[in-house]
Design a protein around this motif. Sequence first.
Motif, PDB file in Angstrom:
ATOM      1  N   THR A 177       0.832  -1.215   0.000  1.00 33.99           N
ATOM      2  CA  THR A 177       0.000   0.000   0.000  1.00 33.99           C
ATOM      3  C   THR A 177       0.863   1.261   0.000  1.00 33.99           C
ATOM      4  OG1 THR A 177      -0.238  -0.092   2.416  1.00 33.99           O
ATOM      5  CG2 THR A 177      -1.982  -1.143   1.088  1.00 33.99           C
ATOM      6  N   ALA A 178       1.987   1.208   0.700  1.00 38.39           N
ATOM      7  CA  ALA A 178       2.893   2.363   0.694  1.00 38.39           C
ATOM      8  C   ALA A 178       3.475   2.577  -0.704  1.00 38.39           C
ATOM      9  CB  ALA A 178       4.015   2.162   1.718  1.00 38.39           C
ATOM     10  N   ALA A 179       3.823   1.501  -1.376  1.00 38.37           N
ATOM     11  CA  ALA A 179       4.358   1.611  -2.734  1.00 38.37           C
ATOM     12  C   ALA A 179       3.314   2.213  -3.676  1.00 38.37           C
ATOM     13  CB  ALA A 179       4.798   0.238  -3.242  1.00 38.37           C
ATOM     14  N   GLU A 180       2.078   1.788  -3.527  1.00 37.48           N
ATOM     15  CA  GLU A 180       1.003   2.342  -4.363  1.00 37.48           C
ATOM     16  C   GLU A 180       0.842   3.837  -4.097  1.00 37.48           C
ATOM     17  OE1 GLU A 180      -1.908  -1.535  -4.915  1.00 37.48           O
ATOM     18  OE2 GLU A 180      -1.986  -0.439  -3.017  1.00 37.48           O
ATOM     19  N   GLU A 181       0.933   4.229  -2.835  1.00 33.77           N
ATOM     20  CA  GLU A 181       0.796   5.644  -2.485  1.00 33.77           C
ATOM     21  C   GLU A 181       1.974   6.470  -3.009  1.00 33.77           C
ATOM     22  OE1 GLU A 181       0.248   5.807   1.745  1.00 33.77           O
ATOM     23  OE2 GLU A 181      -1.653   4.717   1.643  1.00 33.77           O
ATOM     24  N   GLN A 182       3.153   5.877  -3.050  1.00 30.04           N
ATOM     25  CA  GLN A 182       4.328   6.593  -3.561  1.00 30.04           C
ATOM     26  C   GLN A 182       4.321   6.659  -5.081  1.00 30.04           C
ATOM     27  OE1 GLN A 182       7.671   4.442  -1.997  1.00 30.04           O
ATOM     28  NE2 GLN A 182       7.187   4.938   0.128  1.00 30.04           N
ATOM     29  N   PHE A 183       3.765   5.641  -5.718  1.00 28.62           N
ATOM     30  CA  PHE A 183       3.796   5.561  -7.172  1.00 28.62           C
ATOM     31  C   PHE A 183       2.847   6.554  -7.836  1.00 28.62           C
ATOM     32  CE2 PHE A 183       2.669   3.411 -11.246  1.00 28.62           C
ATOM     33  CZ  PHE A 183       3.910   3.490 -11.832  1.00 28.62           C
ATOM     34  N   ALA A 184       1.682   6.756  -7.248  1.00 30.62           N
ATOM     35  CA  ALA A 184       0.681   7.649  -7.855  1.00 30.62           C
ATOM     36  C   ALA A 184       1.221   9.054  -8.100  1.00 30.62           C
ATOM     37  CB  ALA A 184      -0.580   7.676  -7.001  1.00 30.62           C
ATOM     38  N   PRO A 185       1.880   9.696  -7.116  1.00 28.03           N
ATOM     39  CA  PRO A 185       2.399  11.037  -7.411  1.00 28.03           C
ATOM     40  C   PRO A 185       3.527  11.036  -8.440  1.00 28.03           C
ATOM     41  CG  PRO A 185       2.655  10.506  -5.055  1.00 28.03           C
ATOM     42  CD  PRO A 185       2.004   9.349  -5.712  1.00 28.03           C
ATOM     43  N   LEU A 186       4.306   9.955  -8.463  1.00 27.67           N
ATOM     44  CA  LEU A 186       5.364   9.874  -9.483  1.00 27.67           C
ATOM     45  C   LEU A 186       4.750   9.854 -10.881  1.00 27.67           C
ATOM     46  CD1 LEU A 186       7.858   7.260  -7.968  1.00 27.67           C
ATOM     47  CD2 LEU A 186       8.108   9.742  -8.082  1.00 27.67           C
ATOM     48  N   GLN A 187       3.670   9.110 -11.019  1.00 27.50           N
ATOM     49  CA  GLN A 187       2.974   9.068 -12.313  1.00 27.50           C
ATOM     50  C   GLN A 187       2.425  10.446 -12.663  1.00 27.50           C
ATOM     51  OE1 GLN A 187       0.168   5.762 -11.577  1.00 27.50           O
ATOM     52  NE2 GLN A 187       0.924   4.938 -13.499  1.00 27.50           N
ATOM     53  N   GLN A 188       1.850  11.131 -11.676  1.00 31.78           N
ATOM     54  CA  GLN A 188       1.284  12.456 -11.926  1.00 31.78           C
ATOM     55  C   GLN A 188       2.378  13.435 -12.324  1.00 31.78           C
ATOM     56  OE1 GLN A 188      -2.068  13.373 -12.043  1.00 31.78           O
ATOM     57  NE2 GLN A 188      -1.080  15.090 -13.040  1.00 31.78           N
ATOM     58  N   GLN A 189       3.511  13.378 -11.642  1.00 30.58           N
ATOM     59  CA  GLN A 189       4.624  14.269 -11.976  1.00 30.58           C
ATOM     60  C   GLN A 189       5.114  14.014 -13.393  1.00 30.58           C
ATOM     61  OE1 GLN A 189       7.444  13.491  -8.875  1.00 30.58           O
ATOM     62  NE2 GLN A 189       6.239  14.533  -7.311  1.00 30.58           N
ATOM     63  N   ALA A 190       5.203  12.748 -13.771  1.00 27.10           N
ATOM     64  CA  ALA A 190       5.640  12.416 -15.130  1.00 27.10           C
ATOM     65  C   ALA A 190       4.627  12.917 -16.151  1.00 27.10           C
ATOM     66  CB  ALA A 190       5.850  10.910 -15.266  1.00 27.10           C
ATOM     67  N   ALA A 191       3.347  12.766 -15.847  1.00 32.01           N
ATOM     68  CA  ALA A 191       2.309  13.254 -16.757  1.00 32.01           C
ATOM     69  C   ALA A 191       2.367  14.778 -16.868  1.00 32.01           C
ATOM     70  CB  ALA A 191       0.926  12.801 -16.277  1.00 32.01           C
ATOM     71  N   ASP A 192       2.601  15.446 -15.739  1.00 26.95           N
ATOM     72  CA  ASP A 192       2.713  16.907 -15.753  1.00 26.95           C
ATOM     73  C   ASP A 192       3.903  17.358 -16.597  1.00 26.95           C
ATOM     74  OD1 ASP A 192       0.506  17.107 -14.105  1.00 26.95           O
ATOM     75  OD2 ASP A 192       1.647  17.588 -12.292  1.00 26.95           O
ATOM     76  N   ARG A 193       5.037  16.672 -16.426  1.00 27.34           N
ATOM     77  CA  ARG A 193       6.222  17.029 -17.215  1.00 27.34           C
ATOM     78  C   ARG A 193       5.973  16.804 -18.706  1.00 27.34           C
ATOM     79  NH1 ARG A 193       8.838  14.650 -12.836  1.00 27.34           N
ATOM     80  NH2 ARG A 193       9.099  12.687 -13.957  1.00 27.34           N
ATOM     81  N   ALA A 194       5.298  15.721 -19.049  1.00 29.74           N
ATOM     82  CA  ALA A 194       5.016  15.430 -20.456  1.00 29.74           C
ATOM     83  C   ALA A 194       4.076  16.478 -21.050  1.00 29.74           C
ATOM     84  CB  ALA A 194       4.424  14.031 -20.597  1.00 29.74           C
ATOM     85  N   ALA A 195       3.058  16.857 -20.303  1.00 27.13           N
ATOM     86  CA  ALA A 195       2.121  17.875 -20.795  1.00 27.13           C
ATOM     87  C   ALA A 195       2.832  19.210 -20.979  1.00 27.13           C
ATOM     88  CB  ALA A 195       0.949  18.022 -19.827  1.00 27.13           C
TER      89      ALA A 195
END
Length: 172
Positions: A61-79
């Motif tokens: 569950t901690a890994a899932e919580e850490q992964f979600a913001p990493l995905q969002q940051q990557a999406a933000d950088r791509a946009a």
Amino acid sequence: QLSRLQQQAADRAAADAVAAKIDAIGTVTLDSGAAIADARATYDGLTDAQKALVVNYEVLTAAEEQFAPLQQQAADRAAAKAVMDKIAAIGTVTLDSADAIADAREAYNGLTDAQKALVVNYDALVAAEKQLSRLQQQAADRAAADAVAAKIDAIGTVTLDSGAAIADARAT
């Protein structure tokens, strides 16, 4: 009795397999998605009795919580990068740049505030918009001056009948 022991051993083995997948996640990075998804899917496939035997579930569950913001940051950088590329593609501003500038502006306006903060060449977009506005005003001024010049030229040799043409040229 043996069947119950066999079931407990099978449950323990299933739980241990999931625990091993959770341990294999390691440090959470953008590349951890498949390992996290695999561990989650395998965990979700366990029975309640087997789930109770997974000793490191909180790591998942901690890994899932850490992964979600990493995905969002990557999406933000791509946009943001997509918008920065549109801005860079404007190049030297001419009257023909209007569509590229409008496209870049529309793309920028569609970003979230977090994504906008990542656009490092926003000033270039603003400068391009100002330059285009100046060029459009100059073109409009030139067209208006040309229209007046054409009316003056149309007067030709001034005669008594030139009054209306002169008045028209003066009114323009």
